[in-house]
Design a protein around this motif. Sequence first.
Motif, PDB file in Angstrom:
ATOM      1  N   LYS A  50       0.722  -1.118   0.184  1.00 47.62           N
ATOM      2  CA  LYS A  50      -0.160   0.138   0.003  1.00 47.62           C
ATOM      3  C   LYS A  50       0.766   1.241  -0.069  1.00 47.62           C
ATOM      4  CE  LYS A  50      -3.567  -2.495   2.620  1.00 47.62           C
ATOM      5  NZ  LYS A  50      -4.126  -2.327   3.649  1.00 47.62           N
ATOM      6  N   LEU A  51       1.958   1.115   0.831  1.00 51.61           N
ATOM      7  CA  LEU A  51       2.873   2.480   1.031  1.00 51.61           C
ATOM      8  C   LEU A  51       3.864   2.482  -0.687  1.00 51.61           C
ATOM      9  CD1 LEU A  51       4.012   1.883   4.531  1.00 51.61           C
ATOM     10  CD2 LEU A  51       2.517   3.517   3.635  1.00 51.61           C
ATOM     11  N   GLN A  52       4.136   1.411  -1.175  1.00 54.27           N
ATOM     12  CA  GLN A  52       5.249   1.760  -2.327  1.00 54.27           C
ATOM     13  C   GLN A  52       4.780   1.390  -3.573  1.00 54.27           C
ATOM     14  OE1 GLN A  52       9.135   0.585  -1.261  1.00 54.27           O
ATOM     15  NE2 GLN A  52       8.827   0.311   0.815  1.00 54.27           N
ATOM     16  N   ILE A  53       3.359   0.703  -3.721  1.00 54.15           N
ATOM     17  CA  ILE A  53       2.956   0.324  -4.922  1.00 54.15           C
ATOM     18  C   ILE A  53       1.347   1.064  -5.182  1.00 54.15           C
ATOM     19  CG2 ILE A  53       2.174  -1.530  -6.669  1.00 54.15           C
ATOM     20  CD1 ILE A  53       4.070  -3.178  -5.134  1.00 54.15           C
ATOM     21  N   HIS A  54       1.256   2.011  -6.280  1.00 52.26           N
ATOM     22  CA  HIS A  54      -0.333   2.424  -6.324  1.00 52.26           C
ATOM     23  C   HIS A  54      -1.113   1.569  -6.824  1.00 52.26           C
ATOM     24  CE1 HIS A  54       0.633   3.171 -10.463  1.00 52.26           C
ATOM     25  NE2 HIS A  54       1.652   3.747 -10.055  1.00 52.26           N
ATOM     26  N   ARG A  55      -2.278   1.969  -7.041  1.00 55.05           N
ATOM     27  CA  ARG A  55      -3.447   1.087  -7.138  1.00 55.05           C
ATOM     28  C   ARG A  55      -3.389   0.635  -8.857  1.00 55.05           C
ATOM     29  NH1 ARG A  55      -8.385   1.495  -9.409  1.00 55.05           N
ATOM     30  NH2 ARG A  55     -10.014   0.286  -8.696  1.00 55.05           N
ATOM     31  N   ALA A  80      -9.325  -4.535  -2.548  1.00 54.35           N
ATOM     32  CA  ALA A  80      -9.243  -5.033  -1.218  1.00 54.35           C
ATOM     33  C   ALA A  80      -7.987  -4.944  -0.742  1.00 54.35           C
ATOM     34  CB  ALA A  80      -9.661  -6.652  -1.425  1.00 54.35           C
ATOM     35  N   PHE A  81      -7.012  -5.155  -1.433  1.00 58.82           N
ATOM     36  CA  PHE A  81      -5.424  -5.064  -1.004  1.00 58.82           C
ATOM     37  C   PHE A  81      -4.954  -3.576  -0.647  1.00 58.82           C
ATOM     38  CE2 PHE A  81      -4.722  -9.015  -3.689  1.00 58.82           C
ATOM     39  CZ  PHE A  81      -5.333  -9.770  -2.702  1.00 58.82           C
ATOM     40  N   SER A  82      -5.349  -2.841  -1.508  1.00 63.64           N
ATOM     41  CA  SER A  82      -4.891  -1.312  -1.318  1.00 63.64           C
ATOM     42  C   SER A  82      -5.777  -0.581  -0.372  1.00 63.64           C
ATOM     43  CB  SER A  82      -4.847  -0.635  -2.663  1.00 63.64           C
ATOM     44  OG  SER A  82      -6.252  -0.559  -3.317  1.00 63.64           O
ATOM     45  N   GLY A  83      -6.878  -0.796   0.380  1.00 67.56           N
ATOM     46  CA  GLY A  83      -7.638  -0.390   0.960  1.00 67.56           C
ATOM     47  C   GLY A  83      -8.849   0.376   0.493  1.00 67.56           C
ATOM     48  N   ALA A  84      -9.185   0.347  -0.909  1.00 68.48           N
ATOM     49  CA  ALA A  84     -10.172   1.294  -1.096  1.00 68.48           C
ATOM     50  C   ALA A  84     -11.610   0.716  -0.764  1.00 68.48           C
ATOM     51  CB  ALA A  84     -10.045   0.855  -2.811  1.00 68.48           C
ATOM     52  N   ASN A 140     -11.418  -5.503  -8.193  1.00 66.35           N
ATOM     53  CA  ASN A 140     -11.880  -5.990  -6.719  1.00 66.35           C
ATOM     54  C   ASN A 140     -10.610  -6.442  -5.697  1.00 66.35           C
ATOM     55  OD1 ASN A 140     -14.652  -5.199  -7.319  1.00 66.35           O
ATOM     56  ND2 ASN A 140     -15.068  -7.375  -7.981  1.00 66.35           N
ATOM     57  N   LEU A 141      -9.799  -7.087  -6.387  1.00 66.77           N
ATOM     58  CA  LEU A 141      -8.703  -7.485  -5.564  1.00 66.77           C
ATOM     59  C   LEU A 141      -7.801  -6.411  -5.213  1.00 66.77           C
ATOM     60  CD1 LEU A 141      -7.547 -11.108  -7.571  1.00 66.77           C
ATOM     61  CD2 LEU A 141      -8.578 -10.757  -5.040  1.00 66.77           C
ATOM     62  N   THR A 142      -7.644  -5.541  -6.251  1.00 66.67           N
ATOM     63  CA  THR A 142      -6.638  -4.401  -5.853  1.00 66.67           C
ATOM     64  C   THR A 142      -7.405  -3.518  -4.909  1.00 66.67           C
ATOM     65  OG1 THR A 142      -5.738  -4.490  -8.046  1.00 66.67           O
ATOM     66  CG2 THR A 142      -5.520  -2.546  -7.048  1.00 66.67           C
ATOM     67  N   PHE A 161       0.385  -5.439 -12.021  1.00 68.12           N
ATOM     68  CA  PHE A 161       1.277  -6.585 -11.601  1.00 68.12           C
ATOM     69  C   PHE A 161       0.374  -7.727 -11.405  1.00 68.12           C
ATOM     70  CE2 PHE A 161       3.074  -8.951  -7.918  1.00 68.12           C
ATOM     71  CZ  PHE A 161       4.346  -9.038  -8.601  1.00 68.12           C
ATOM     72  N   LEU A 162      -0.688  -8.025 -10.649  1.00 69.33           N
ATOM     73  CA  LEU A 162      -1.597  -8.908 -10.598  1.00 69.33           C
ATOM     74  C   LEU A 162      -1.853  -9.674 -11.787  1.00 69.33           C
ATOM     75  CD1 LEU A 162      -3.830  -7.972  -7.474  1.00 69.33           C
ATOM     76  CD2 LEU A 162      -1.959  -9.579  -7.334  1.00 69.33           C
ATOM     77  N   ASP A 163      -2.106  -8.577 -12.851  1.00 67.05           N
ATOM     78  CA  ASP A 163      -2.527  -9.271 -14.364  1.00 67.05           C
ATOM     79  C   ASP A 163      -1.490  -9.866 -14.900  1.00 67.05           C
ATOM     80  OD1 ASP A 163      -4.098  -9.477 -16.418  1.00 67.05           O
ATOM     81  OD2 ASP A 163      -3.571  -7.515 -17.415  1.00 67.05           O
ATOM     82  N   LEU A 164      -0.267  -9.226 -14.442  1.00 71.52           N
ATOM     83  CA  LEU A 164       0.898 -10.119 -14.987  1.00 71.52           C
ATOM     84  C   LEU A 164       1.117 -11.648 -14.449  1.00 71.52           C
ATOM     85  CD1 LEU A 164       3.559  -7.483 -15.701  1.00 71.52           C
ATOM     86  CD2 LEU A 164       2.418  -8.556 -17.339  1.00 71.52           C
TER      87      LEU A 164
END
Length: 542
Positions: A7-12, A59-63, A55-57, A18-21
């Motif tokens: 959350k601190l070093q990778i934006h949404r 959930a992980f990034s705090g949106a 949705n996964l992003t 990255f998850l798509d790759l």
Amino acid sequence: MSYSNLKLQIHRDQLTWFLDLLLDEREVFQLSASTGIVPDVDKLYALSRRELLVNLTDAFSGAVDGAEPTAENSDAGTSKPEINNGEASIEALASQFLSEKAQAAISRVGYMEVSEIETFFKTSDILIEAGDFAEVVWALLTDQRTAVVEHGYKLLNTTYESINVAHTNGYEPPTPNERLEEIEAQTAHNLEDTDQKPGHSVREIEQLEQQLADAKADYLSLEQKHSRLDQQRAFLLEENKGLKNKAETQHGNEKRLKELEQENRELRKQVAQYTEDTAAFQQLTNEREVLLLEKERLAEQLKEYEQIKSAKETFTTDLKLVEEAIYKGHQGLEDFQTSLDSHFDALENCHQAARGALNQIRQTLAYLDTQQLTEGEDTYPMTAEQPRVGVFVDVQNMFYAAKDRFGRRVDYIKLLDLIVGPRYLMVAYAYVVQIPEINQSSFLSLLEHNGYTIKSKDLRLRGDGSAKGDWDVGIAVDVVSMLGSLDVVILASGDGDFCPLAELIKQQDKRVEVVAFEHNTSMDLQQIADQFFPIGDELLIS
């Protein structure tokens, strides 16, 4: 690595990319289902790969916790995912899932030094070409070494920025058909130029034709890859349909499972009731067997009773004959008894006179002995009038104390001499409990001939089978009744029940002394007594 660092070093958008790759379409669906970000299964099947990644992003990034949805998310028509598990649970599940996906890369990175990692993974071109970029980056980000994690962030950010710049400049890689058409058009143009320019050689024409053939071969290869992708898509659709059927079957199984659980609970209740009934039946069976045994025992007793009844009749007849004989001899016995009583009275008078004379002799001897003692050695200083002593011996208490501890008996004659000393003996009572099975006549006669007055009672049997026989109350009554004529009361007993009696004696300004075995004498009684005489080996006989 934890998702708080992501959350601190990778934006949404970077995380979505990255998850798509890293994940294929099937793995995206599996991760979404395992984390539970969409609780409705039907809704989960309806979402596209892009929507699941968003949705996964989120959930992980705090949106989900309050950030506004992006325009891309709004255009896709998705809403904020509903997370059933806590953030910590999602992080744990996702970390495990992605680590299993990149297990080979994690093992590879774990054996490499930091310098080797920075050299081999300096750029992402080779990794992207080999299709290992996402797995290697995840292995770098999950490594325990800080320098390796920082290099992973650097490689991820650099690659994402380069791809993003390429898209920003308007560059889009051509499709296979477009590339083939471009090559054919270029080849035709080159052929026309060749025809118009006779100066070109046949070699150049052959080269252009070779390029056209290579392009067609690339096109066929891409067509085959496209066909495989279509087959894979069809397979995934079929698998998706199978998963839906499995989900429906699972839902039916869960419903059936609930019904079976309810039936199981009912069966458990029935089993418990059956167990109770079985236990009650077994108890009744045992009671029946006991009653049968009791019946047999009563039958035997009845048979014995009939035999005893017959013997009783015979005995009654014999008894009548014996009674007649006894009656005949009774008259003679009465005459003999009268004569014997007169003799006993005479003996008793003689015994009293002898006992008085014996006491007088003892006092005289004691007086003569004390005249020879030096001052300070006299335990009982002589006065014009000696103290009057009453001795009260609880024979039962003394007998069992000597027997249980030493296996011996008390010498009551020597005991009386030692505890009275030169003082005047008014009375010495020996309290005895008569036991029917034991003949104590010789013992009692010995006590009587040596200065004791015997008081006895029979052992009483209670209804519950226990026995009672003690002289506590009788001793207390005798002491209180004679207290006016005594100066010293000597209790030969260690029973703590005599503590109130000892206090009463002292309140009347009388001296109370206790003689008993130290091991079974109440400490309270020892403290109350003016003097305590512990019984030693010198007063014990075999």
